[in-house]
Design a protein around this motif. Structure first.
Motif, PDB file in Angstrom:
ATOM      1  N   LEU A  17       0.835  -1.194   0.000  1.00  0.00           N
ATOM      2  CA  LEU A  17       0.000   0.000   0.000  1.00  0.00           C
ATOM      3  C   LEU A  17       0.874   1.249   0.000  1.00  0.00           C
ATOM      4  N   ASP A  18       0.575   2.168  -0.900  1.00  0.00           N
ATOM      5  CA  ASP A  18       1.335   3.411  -0.967  1.00  0.00           C
ATOM      6  C   ASP A  18       0.951   4.339   0.170  1.00  0.00           C
ATOM      7  N   PRO A  19       1.893   5.157   0.655  1.00  0.00           N
ATOM      8  CA  PRO A  19       1.519   6.225   1.600  1.00  0.00           C
ATOM      9  C   PRO A  19       0.502   7.153   0.947  1.00  0.00           C
ATOM     10  N   THR A  20      -0.386   7.708   1.744  1.00  0.00           N
ATOM     11  CA  THR A  20      -1.440   8.551   1.181  1.00  0.00           C
ATOM     12  C   THR A  20      -0.883   9.794   0.500  1.00  0.00           C
ATOM     13  N   GLU A  21       0.337  10.202   0.893  1.00  0.00           N
ATOM     14  CA  GLU A  21       0.896  11.399   0.280  1.00  0.00           C
ATOM     15  C   GLU A  21       1.644  11.097  -1.012  1.00  0.00           C
ATOM     16  N   ALA A  22       1.595   9.845  -1.463  1.00  0.00           N
ATOM     17  CA  ALA A  22       2.318   9.491  -2.683  1.00  0.00           C
ATOM     18  C   ALA A  22       1.341   8.996  -3.738  1.00  0.00           C
ATOM     19  N   PRO A  23       0.662   9.903  -4.462  1.00  0.00           N
ATOM     20  CA  PRO A  23      -0.282   9.483  -5.495  1.00  0.00           C
ATOM     21  C   PRO A  23       0.457   8.935  -6.708  1.00  0.00           C
TER      22      PRO A  23
END
Length: 589
Positions: free
Chosen positions: A143-149
């Motif tokens: 899962l990507d960090p939310t700040e990394a779109p």
């Protein structure tokens, strides 16, 4: 919230795991067998009989078992296939979240989680979902960090996805059922029921002692003494704890259903037990229960089972829904996500079969058995914590076979599905499915590609009907919000012969009754005398507990306390239906 907590848990403690992650540029694989774990590494992977290493041979990447292209696309849930050796820097939108795929050396893996999940580094507590593997390498979703779109939205949203989002955009707006002229009046009648504790997920209503009055059967309290509770009714709205009941064993919290499994004239009980499985106890009508276990699972985490005669042999069967991935519980190794346990030898033996296999993105705390297609076979309406999965409606596909209704026009993506029910809203012959959801607009979709809708997150209820030539979905009600509906039931509250819907919502905290007109339409009734507690309820039960022919309401609440030492303020409450009055007349007064 359940799905979010689960997804967040899979990306904690990544520091140790990242030390051994293999993320090189794509390269040609060899057929050399993987080296054995180094003997001087204490936490190196070791195979055990309970958790064997998957038998994958050769360098060509594959999944844990053979799958069709359709099943593969359903499992990976992306707009494009990531391919055999994905670039770890590329981001993929799947099930409502942004992911990338990491690559690990298989020497250090541990297979002690749910099927399809692995700890890439055995000495960490992080389980990740498997993308694919070969004899040397393991690829897992991260899962990507939310700040990394995603770096390039065009690689995530193809034309088909954008067309779908454009069509769904209008459903991220409020939709309200018009108010009607009827008030449904209730009166609380909870004398003798608990006013403390932590009661979840779902009770049963049945006459357990043969006196002709419905009783309330509650599963064991969460973090309690693992003893179920029966409250005997007197047909007048009063209750008494059945202290004479004798239980053969303790069970953890979950839900309970009642049926005469052995057809001896006395009601029996089945429990869907959190992190354990299914427990059946045969009753003698006097409070003594005897456990039967042959063929029932002890490794199937479930908090929701239902009862129905699925094979039409005259004996009630059990349908069970997985509560979802439980990586913290190493003993869990379920074969499927939605299963039926056929009643054999008068409730003393059970035969299991999968309705939805372990590759299905189906799991949750709500389940309804219905007749959606009119073919005498049972259909299933499930919930799912897998955000963006739409595998919740399973219709029969022949005798003892089912298929998921996955047409996104009928069961939309972008959602997690919660409480459900079924009733005859458009036809007297077949049921319509009533499904509650939380629907999410993609957070990484730039507004210059598609304008943002009025609300990015909506909560609502849809009606799905199979009564016509083609299945049809009709939105009933929705509003901007984040907290899903956790209780839905169906009954004729106003006595007009048409099924109505009752549900509980959090914003505002209230009970809503939608009165059906028998043609698929609804008006909203005023509800008087039925007030919800602020605590969480995981169901709403409807039954005539006082014999006056009107459906009454039973609610069970979990404690709001977050620690064992804090006061446990859960409760069980009953509200008697006192009939209908005119809303217009009351307004004049």
């Amino acid at each position: 919230m359940i799905a979010k907590r689960f997804l967040i848990a899979t990306v904690t403690a990544l520091t140790a795991a990242s030390l051994a992650a293999q993320s090189p540029a794509p390269q040609t694989q060899t057929t050399t067998p993987p080296p054995k774990p180094a003997e001087n590494l204490r936490f190196a992977w070791q195979e055990t009989p309970e958790h064997p290493r998957p038998k994958i041979t050769g360098s060509e990447p594959q999944y844990l078992y053979p799958e069709t292209p359709e099943r593969r696309m359903s499992r990976i849930g992306t707009a494009e296939d990531p391919g055999p050796d994905p670039d770890p820097k590329k981001h993929f939108w799947r099930f409502g979240k942004s992911y990338h795929i990491e690559k690990f050396d298989r020497r250090w893996e541990a297979w002690d989680s749910d099927p399809g999940w692995v700890r890439p580094i055995a000495f960490t507590a992080v389980s990740r979902e498997v993308y694919q593997l070969n004899d040397k390498w393991l690829w897992v979703w991260t899962l990507d960090p939310t700040e990394a779109p995603p770096e390039s939205p065009s690689t995530v949203y193809n034309n088909e996805a954008l067309t779908y989002l454009r069509d769904m955009r209008s459903e991220f707006t409020d939709l309200t059922v018009r108010p009607g002229t009827k008030t449904i009046n209730f009166q609380e009648s909870s004398e003798g029921l608990p006013t403390s504790g932590s009661w979840r997920n779902s009770p049963a209503i049945a006459d357990m002692n043969g006196d002709g009055c419905p009783d309330i059967i509650a599963p064991s309290e969460r973090k309690g003494n693992e003893v179920p509770a029966i409250f005997l009714g007197d047909c007048k709205g009063h209750w008494r704890y059945w202290s004479e009941a004798k239980w053969p064993r303790g069970v953890d919290y979950g839900n309970v259903v009642a049926a005469d499994f052995n057809r001896d004239g006395h009601m029996d009980l089945a429990f869907g037990v959190h992190l354990q499985g299914i427990v059946v106890m045969l009753g003698d009508g006097k409070g003594k229960f005897t456990e039967v276990s042959q063929g029932l699972p002890r490794d199937f985490a479930t908090r929701r089972i239902a009862v129905a005669d699925v094979d039409h042999d005259g004996y009630p069967d059990i349908v069970a829904l997985s509560e979802g991935p439980t990586g913290i519980h190493a003993a869990m190794n379920p074969k499927g996500k939605l299963r039926v346990y056929y009643n054999r030898k008068k409730g003393t033996q059970w035969e299991e079969a999968d309705i939805a296999g372990d590759d299905s993105k189906t799991a949750g705390d709500w389940l309804t058995v219905a007749n959606l297609t009119g073919d005498r076979h049972s259909d299933m309406i499930a919930s799912t914590i897998y955000q963006n999965s739409n595998q919740i409606v399973f219709v029969t596909d022949g005798t003892k076979k089912w298929k998921a209704m996955t047409d996104p026009k009928i069961v939309p993506y972008l959602s997690s599905y919660t409480a459900n029910a079924a009733g005859k809203f458009t036809s007297k012959k077949v049921d319509d499915a009533i499904v509650a959801y939380v629907r999410y607009w993609p957070v990484d979709l730039p507004s210059e590609i598609l304008p943002e809708p009025p609300s990015k997150t909506v909560v609502g209820i849809d009606r799905i009907s199979f009564a016509g030539k083609q299945p049809k979905r009709t939105p009933i009600e929705r509003w901007a919000g984040l907290r899903g509906i956790t209780g839905v039931a169906v009954a004729d509250f106003d006595g007009d012969g048409n099924d109505d819907i009752i549900y509980t919502r959090y914003d505002p905290r209230e009970v809503v009754i939608l009165l059906g007109d028998g043609k698929g339409g609804f008006t909203r009734a005023t509800v008087s005398g039925l007030k919800l507690e602020p605590n969480t309820n995981y169901d709403i039960k409807v039954a005539d507990v006082n014999g006056d022919g009107r459906p009454d309401v039973i609610l069970m609440y979990e404690s709001a306390a977050t620690t064992v030492l804090a006061p446990r303020d859960g409760s069980i409450e009953v509200f008697l239906n006192r009939g209908v009055s005119s809303t217009a007349t009351e307004t004049k007064k």
